[in-house]
Design a protein around this motif. Sequence first.
Motif, PDB file in Angstrom:
ATOM      1  N   UNK A 149       1.002  -1.119   0.091  1.00 19.73           N
ATOM      2  CA  UNK A 149      -0.134  -0.038  -0.062  1.00 19.73           C
ATOM      3  C   UNK A 149       0.907   1.197  -0.018  1.00 19.73           C
ATOM      4  N   UNK A 150       1.850   1.276   0.891  1.00 18.43           N
ATOM      5  CA  UNK A 150       2.862   2.465   0.662  1.00 18.43           C
ATOM      6  C   UNK A 150       3.672   2.751  -0.403  1.00 18.43           C
ATOM      7  N   UNK A 151       4.019   1.551  -1.245  1.00 20.21           N
ATOM      8  CA  UNK A 151       4.577   1.790  -2.297  1.00 20.21           C
ATOM      9  C   UNK A 151       3.886   1.900  -3.590  1.00 20.21           C
ATOM     10  N   UNK A 152       2.435   1.796  -3.392  1.00 19.49           N
ATOM     11  CA  UNK A 152       1.356   2.068  -4.320  1.00 19.49           C
ATOM     12  C   UNK A 152       1.008   3.677  -4.136  1.00 19.49           C
ATOM     13  N   UNK A 153       0.846   3.871  -2.901  1.00 18.93           N
ATOM     14  CA  UNK A 153       0.676   5.440  -2.659  1.00 18.93           C
ATOM     15  C   UNK A 153       1.796   6.335  -3.035  1.00 18.93           C
ATOM     16  N   UNK A 154       2.823   5.811  -2.976  1.00 13.57           N
ATOM     17  CA  UNK A 154       4.283   6.688  -3.494  1.00 13.57           C
ATOM     18  C   UNK A 154       4.114   6.799  -5.013  1.00 13.57           C
ATOM     19  N   UNK A 155       3.627   5.720  -5.487  1.00 15.28           N
ATOM     20  CA  UNK A 155       3.584   5.849  -7.129  1.00 15.28           C
ATOM     21  C   UNK A 155       2.649   6.591  -7.608  1.00 15.28           C
ATOM     22  N   UNK A 156       1.615   6.814  -6.919  1.00 17.70           N
ATOM     23  CA  UNK A 156       0.366   7.485  -7.226  1.00 17.70           C
ATOM     24  C   UNK A 156       0.725   9.188  -7.394  1.00 17.70           C
ATOM     25  N   UNK A 157       1.771   9.441  -6.434  1.00 16.05           N
ATOM     26  CA  UNK A 157       1.900  11.013  -6.443  1.00 16.05           C
ATOM     27  C   UNK A 157       3.443  11.131  -6.888  1.00 16.05           C
ATOM     28  N   UNK A 158       3.742  11.173  -8.132  1.00 15.49           N
ATOM     29  CA  UNK A 158       5.176  11.344  -8.650  1.00 15.49           C
ATOM     30  C   UNK A 158       5.124  12.542  -9.606  1.00 15.49           C
ATOM     31  N   UNK A 159       6.223  13.020 -10.076  1.00 13.48           N
ATOM     32  CA  UNK A 159       6.205  13.943 -11.066  1.00 13.48           C
ATOM     33  C   UNK A 159       7.508  13.654 -12.014  1.00 13.48           C
ATOM     34  N   UNK A 160       7.240  13.917 -13.193  1.00 12.23           N
ATOM     35  CA  UNK A 160       8.621  13.817 -14.209  1.00 12.23           C
ATOM     36  C   UNK A 160       9.495  15.081 -14.114  1.00 12.23           C
ATOM     37  N   UNK A 161      10.642  14.644 -14.015  1.00 15.97           N
ATOM     38  CA  UNK A 161      11.693  15.891 -13.907  1.00 15.97           C
ATOM     39  C   UNK A 161      12.667  15.648 -15.270  1.00 15.97           C
ATOM     40  N   UNK A 162      12.894  16.720 -15.925  1.00 12.29           N
ATOM     41  CA  UNK A 162      13.286  17.022 -17.280  1.00 12.29           C
ATOM     42  C   UNK A 162      15.069  17.254 -16.943  1.00 12.29           C
ATOM     43  N   UNK A 163      15.766  16.720 -18.093  1.00 11.99           N
ATOM     44  CA  UNK A 163      17.047  17.144 -18.167  1.00 11.99           C
ATOM     45  C   UNK A 163      17.366  18.497 -18.852  1.00 11.99           C
ATOM     46  N   UNK A 164      18.565  18.561 -19.394  1.00 14.03           N
ATOM     47  CA  UNK A 164      18.619  19.967 -19.987  1.00 14.03           C
ATOM     48  C   UNK A 164      18.467  19.870 -21.431  1.00 14.03           C
ATOM     49  N   UNK A 165      18.150  18.764 -21.984  1.00 14.17           N
ATOM     50  CA  UNK A 165      17.546  18.679 -23.265  1.00 14.17           C
ATOM     51  C   UNK A 165      15.899  18.732 -23.219  1.00 14.17           C
ATOM     52  N   UNK A 166      15.266  18.963 -22.205  1.00 17.70           N
ATOM     53  CA  UNK A 166      14.064  19.259 -22.075  1.00 17.70           C
ATOM     54  C   UNK A 166      13.024  17.898 -22.007  1.00 17.70           C
ATOM     55  N   UNK A 167      13.737  16.575 -22.109  1.00 19.00           N
ATOM     56  CA  UNK A 167      13.157  15.597 -22.243  1.00 19.00           C
ATOM     57  C   UNK A 167      13.177  14.792 -20.608  1.00 19.00           C
ATOM     58  N   UNK A 168      12.087  14.113 -20.292  1.00 17.81           N
ATOM     59  CA  UNK A 168      11.918  13.565 -19.030  1.00 17.81           C
ATOM     60  C   UNK A 168      13.109  12.600 -18.638  1.00 17.81           C
ATOM     61  N   UNK A 169      13.574  12.639 -17.457  1.00 19.56           N
ATOM     62  CA  UNK A 169      14.876  11.928 -17.267  1.00 19.56           C
ATOM     63  C   UNK A 169      14.333  10.540 -16.993  1.00 19.56           C
ATOM     64  N   UNK A 170      15.119   9.606 -17.666  1.00 20.14           N
ATOM     65  CA  UNK A 170      14.604   8.217 -17.571  1.00 20.14           C
ATOM     66  C   UNK A 170      15.946   7.378 -17.136  1.00 20.14           C
ATOM     67  N   UNK A 171      16.057   6.923 -15.929  1.00 18.59           N
ATOM     68  CA  UNK A 171      17.331   6.390 -15.667  1.00 18.59           C
ATOM     69  C   UNK A 171      17.334   4.878 -14.898  1.00 18.59           C
ATOM     70  N   UNK A 172      16.056   4.732 -14.368  1.00 20.48           N
ATOM     71  CA  UNK A 172      15.789   3.256 -13.766  1.00 20.48           C
ATOM     72  C   UNK A 172      16.457   3.446 -12.483  1.00 20.48           C
ATOM     73  N   UNK A 173      16.676   2.010 -12.155  1.00 16.94           N
ATOM     74  CA  UNK A 173      17.685   1.619 -10.817  1.00 16.94           C
ATOM     75  C   UNK A 173      19.038   2.320 -10.711  1.00 16.94           C
ATOM     76  N   UNK A 174      19.441   2.554  -9.600  1.00 24.57           N
ATOM     77  CA  UNK A 174      20.724   2.943  -9.303  1.00 24.57           C
ATOM     78  C   UNK A 174      21.845   1.936  -9.680  1.00 24.57           C
ATOM     79  N   UNK A 175      22.570   2.176 -10.593  1.00 27.69           N
ATOM     80  CA  UNK A 175      23.713   1.116 -11.123  1.00 27.69           C
ATOM     81  C   UNK A 175      25.040   1.890 -11.205  1.00 27.69           C
ATOM     82  N   UNK A 176      25.076   3.105 -10.945  1.00 24.89           N
ATOM     83  CA  UNK A 176      26.386   3.853 -10.478  1.00 24.89           C
ATOM     84  C   UNK A 176      26.178   5.122  -9.869  1.00 24.89           C
ATOM     85  N   UNK A 177      27.037   6.094  -9.742  1.00 23.79           N
ATOM     86  CA  UNK A 177      26.888   6.937  -9.010  1.00 23.79           C
ATOM     87  C   UNK A 177      25.689   7.854  -9.584  1.00 23.79           C
ATOM     88  N   UNK A 178      25.152   8.619  -8.825  1.00 24.37           N
ATOM     89  CA  UNK A 178      23.804   9.508  -9.116  1.00 24.37           C
ATOM     90  C   UNK A 178      23.689  10.620  -8.081  1.00 24.37           C
TER      91      UNK A 178
END
Length: 502
Positions: A149-178
């Motif tokens: 329920x907590x994870x579903x609640x978190x997922x229901x209240x999100x916002x896209x952030x954009x990179x310098x190129x104006x496109x939404x950031x899509x990086x997925x799970x942490x695999x290196x420095x972030x």
Amino acid sequence: MSSTSIVRDPDTTSTALMTKRAWWLVGLNVLVPGSAQTLAGNRRFGRFALGTTLAFWALVVIGVLAALIGREAVLPVVTQPVVLWAMAAVLGLYGLLWVICAIDALRLSRLARVSGRARVAVAVVSIAALVVTGGAAFGAAWTAGTTANILAKVASNTIDITGPDGKPVAVGALTGPANILLVGDDSGDGNAAYGPRGESLNDVTILIHLSPVSHSVTAVSIPRDLYVAQPQCTKANGTVSPAVKQARFNTALSRGGLNCVVASASALTGLPIQYAAKIEFDGVVAMSDAVGGVPVCLATAINDPYSGLTLSAGEHTLQGAQALAFLRTRHGLSTGSDLQRISNQQVFLSSLMRTIKSSETLGNPVKVIALAEAAAQNMQLSTELAQTSTMVSMALALRSIPLDRIAFVQYPSSPATVHGQSVTLPNDGDASALTAALAADQAVVTQKLGGAAVSSGAPSGSSATPTPSASATPSGGVPVQLPSGISGQAADQSTCSKGQTG
């Protein structure tokens, strides 16, 4: 008479045999639910319960082996809400089945035919096993369901952030420095307890560099009054907020929400920001409550009528509204400046990290769930950060990072007056050294504490500086010592806050 005969075809006139039979049935039910019914009760139900038990055990064994062999691959899967809800259903149904088997096994034992003293013992053991085993199953089901329920609640209240190129950031799970941006919103989110609020301001902005490669975390606090240019940014509704030549950094949130703070922080530091989160006042209250309070030390007293905080010199454990007031106080510090407030916050945050990484917190499922619930109710995450795989990978990375490689630093700036406004201006040379270290994924240490902090045990007004203690791990490299103009501390440094000195 064999044990099988005692169970299947007992001599009900023999108290000794019926006592032995009762122990057999209760014991079998504790070890293998369904076996008692298969031997002495409804065999159809017994075979169903026995098969369910064996299937459940097989799933548990497979899960344990999978976790041992590939934990990092398994955790993101089993922490998906749909998987957790399925686990909750399976655990709940198995717990119910176990309770039914335990009660039926007690019925089959025919306590009336058991000797008096053994009758009580058999009943107590059966009930105790029912409570422990059934309770464990129901407790695990509740935990899985609550987490889902907590994870579903978190997922229901999100916002896209954009990179310098104006496109939404899509990086997925942490695999290196972030880089993760944490933004504190001073609006109060409509809670009347905080009084009338004006526009939403990002009075707390912390850029966190998290690296599983250098085994380090660096949290950079950006002053709210930092007077810099802010780039154009895209609001949540898709409209564009134009760039401004110069403005206080804390106006970025009011210009266009979380995405505008991300754009401004990225432009300031030159670093890409992959994840972001916004937290409200109530979130600070709830999270400090969830860990059972955060211990802090005061070298001198704090008395701030603006935030309502009154604390004597000495040790205090802060939670709830008091913790929030401690993080917000300016007027309770010696100069009343925002730069001192950042230093005061670093004293708190260092202690919070020590508390969270202690076994009392991470080893306590109730506290972990309470922390997650507090975050779900009072934080808005960027879409990529809200992914379960991302949160799990970050938690695993953070757990392996020692406290002496977690640094809290203040973005270097100096007080100034511009167009009649009291602001701070960036110290470009020191700032370049800091951002270069982060861009190179290097751990850092500071040479001095912030203006509102002293080393624990140091006298009031002391200018005692920290002794860098960051360790060089084989894969982490030697930490970079930042210029003397950058203040801060490591999470393993125990420090005290300085209140008013007068």
